[in-house]
Each structure stands twice: as structure tokens, then as C-alpha cells.
Design an enzyme around this catalytic site. Structure first.
Site, PDB file in Angstrom:
ATOM      1  N   ASP A   9      28.460 -10.393 -93.367  1.00 50.86           N
ATOM      2  CA  ASP A   9      28.478 -10.248 -91.925  1.00 50.86           C
ATOM      3  C   ASP A   9      27.073 -10.603 -91.441  1.00 50.86           C
ATOM      4  OD1 ASP A   9      29.198  -9.368 -89.295  1.00 50.86           O
ATOM      5  OD2 ASP A   9      28.127  -7.492 -89.730  1.00 50.86           O
ATOM      6  N   ASP A  11      25.295  -9.792 -87.950  1.00 45.93           N
ATOM      7  CA  ASP A  11      24.550  -8.782 -87.193  1.00 45.93           C
ATOM      8  C   ASP A  11      24.621  -7.422 -87.892  1.00 45.93           C
ATOM      9  OD1 ASP A  11      23.801 -10.459 -84.833  1.00 45.93           O
ATOM     10  OD2 ASP A  11      25.982 -10.627 -84.685  1.00 45.93           O
ATOM     11  N   TYR A  20      24.634  -8.473 -79.240  1.00 45.83           N
ATOM     12  CA  TYR A  20      24.784  -9.834 -78.700  1.00 45.83           C
ATOM     13  C   TYR A  20      23.516 -10.676 -78.869  1.00 45.83           C
ATOM     14  CZ  TYR A  20      28.888  -7.615 -76.731  1.00 45.83           C
ATOM     15  OH  TYR A  20      30.052  -6.932 -76.581  1.00 45.83           O
ATOM     16  N   ASN A  52      31.915 -12.171 -86.287  1.00 48.97           N
ATOM     17  CA  ASN A  52      32.611 -12.123 -85.001  1.00 48.97           C
ATOM     18  C   ASN A  52      31.572 -12.346 -83.917  1.00 48.97           C
ATOM     19  OD1 ASN A  52      34.984 -11.386 -86.278  1.00 48.97           O
ATOM     20  ND2 ASN A  52      34.959  -9.254 -85.581  1.00 48.97           N
ATOM     21  N   GLN A  53      31.828 -13.256 -83.009  1.00 46.59           N
ATOM     22  CA  GLN A  53      30.874 -13.524 -81.930  1.00 46.59           C
ATOM     23  C   GLN A  53      31.532 -13.312 -80.568  1.00 46.59           C
ATOM     24  OE1 GLN A  53      27.481 -14.211 -81.944  1.00 46.59           O
ATOM     25  NE2 GLN A  53      27.618 -13.476 -84.044  1.00 46.59           N
ATOM     26  N   ARG A 108      39.106 -13.389 -86.306  1.00 44.49           N
ATOM     27  CA  ARG A 108      38.363 -12.212 -85.866  1.00 44.49           C
ATOM     28  C   ARG A 108      38.600 -11.049 -86.833  1.00 44.49           C
ATOM     29  NH1 ARG A 108      35.528  -9.803 -81.848  1.00 44.49           N
ATOM     30  NH2 ARG A 108      36.010  -7.604 -81.556  1.00 44.49           N
TER      31      ARG A 108
HETATM   32 MG   LIG Z   1      27.830  -6.444 -87.974  1.00 42.64          MG
END
Ligand SMILES: [Mg+2]
Length: 182
Positions: A9, A11, A20, A52-53, A108
Site C-alpha cells: 500500500d 499511504d 490525500y 486506492n486514490q 478499489r
Molecule cells: Mg494506506
């Protein structure tokens, strides 16, 4: 050698979670990420980011902004002798997406689309691959895809996640696990 991947992953795992993230001056790499990646690559793991963005879905930044930021991060990683094999991202969100980005999509997480794409594009065995995440949705994707092991870094999720995973306080613990088990 087995064909396998370390799915990361982004972030909260590669970079510190700031919410974000889209600016290069906000990038802070998580302690231990360079060493973990070098060790995994040395053991024959592909290094694949799966992120996931929702910030793209919500219109906070564009896919081009994301690509630019990832170029910056890849350059920084390369300076630490880490070469990512691929970066997959999901720009969709089923409720908060704007326009074409409002979409339920299996990429997602906890959907498994990005993990299956890694298997397809690199010929890796998902049952020999591992994932490191900081959210239950990461663990959910890893479990649904039948990965060998999921790791959850403490700090982001407040409650426990369902499913099978190992909870760790640092990336160094994941690296040790890899060095012991291969
Ligand atoms: Mg994360």
C-alpha cells in the site's frame, strides 16, 4: 526461484499518511521502507505498489498530478537503490467520485483487481506473495486474493480488522519476517 511479489500500500506504508497526499514537499518516507524493499527484491520479490486514490475520485488532484508525484517518489526510491516494478492505483470511488470517477470498481481495495493485475503482468503466484498495508481494506484485499501473508502496520486503524494478518509496529518487523522465512 518462485515468482512472487511484495505488494505495498502507498499511504501509511511507503510514505507517511498525511491525507490525500499530492505534493512532493509533503512526502516523508516511512522508516524502514528502503531496507525492506531492498531485502525483498534481493529475495526475488517484485515490488508493486497498490493504492486506492480517492483523492482523484473526489477531484482533489488529477491523475497527472498523481503520476508526477509518483515519478518524484520513484526517483527518491531509486537514489536509495529501490526500483519499483509497478505502481497500480484506483482512481474510483463508488459514492464520493465525481463524474467518470463515481464507480464501484474491483481495483478499489478490498477488491482484488490490482493484485490480480500484478499476478497477470508479472506472472507472480499470489499464494507466494505478501502485502503490507495500514488499513483493514488492505488486509481484506490480501485475504480475498489468497496471498501468503498480510501485514498491518499499527497506527492508522483504530479497531481490529477481520481476517488473517500479522500486526506489526514497524516495517523492520516485516523485513525480519522475510529474512527468516524467505
Ligand atoms: Mg494506506
Amino acid at each position: 526461484m518462485k515468482k512472487r511479489a511484495l505488494f505495498l500500500d502507498r499511504d501509511g506504508v511507503v510514505n507517511e499518511e498525511v491525507g490525500y497526499l499530492h505534493r512532493t514537499d509533503e512526502v516523508r518516507f516511512v522508516d524502514g521502507i528502503f531496507s525492506l524493499c531492498r531485502t525483498a527484491a534481493g529475495l526475488g520479490y517484485r515490488l508493486i505498489v497498490v493504492t486506492n486514490q480517492a483523492g482523484i475520485a473526489r477531484g482533489y488532484y488529477t491523475e497527472a498530478d498523481f503520476e508526477r508525484l509518483m515519478q518524484f517518489m520513484r526517483d527518491e526510491l531509486r537514489a536509495e537503490e529501490v526500483e519499483l516494478d509497478a505502481v497500480y492505483y484506483c482512481p474510483f470511488h463508488p459514492e464520493h467520485g465525481v463524474g467518470k470517477y463515481k464507480l464501484e470498481h474491483d481495483d478499489r481495495k478490498p477488491g482484488t483487481g490490482m493484485l490480480r493485475r500484478g499476478a497477470r503482468e508479472f506472472g507472480v503466484e499470489l499464494s507466494d506473495s505478501i502485502l503490507v498495508g495500514d488499513r483493514c481494506s488492505d488486509v481484506g484485499a490480501a485475504n480475498a486474493a489468497g496471498l501468503r501473508q498480510a501485514f498491518l502496520i499499527n497506527g492508522t486503524e483504530t479497531g481490529g480488522c477481520g481476517g488473517d494478518y500479522l500486526q506489526v509496529d514497524s516495517l523492520a518487523e516485516v523485513e525480519r519476517w522475510l529474512m527468516e522465512r524467505g
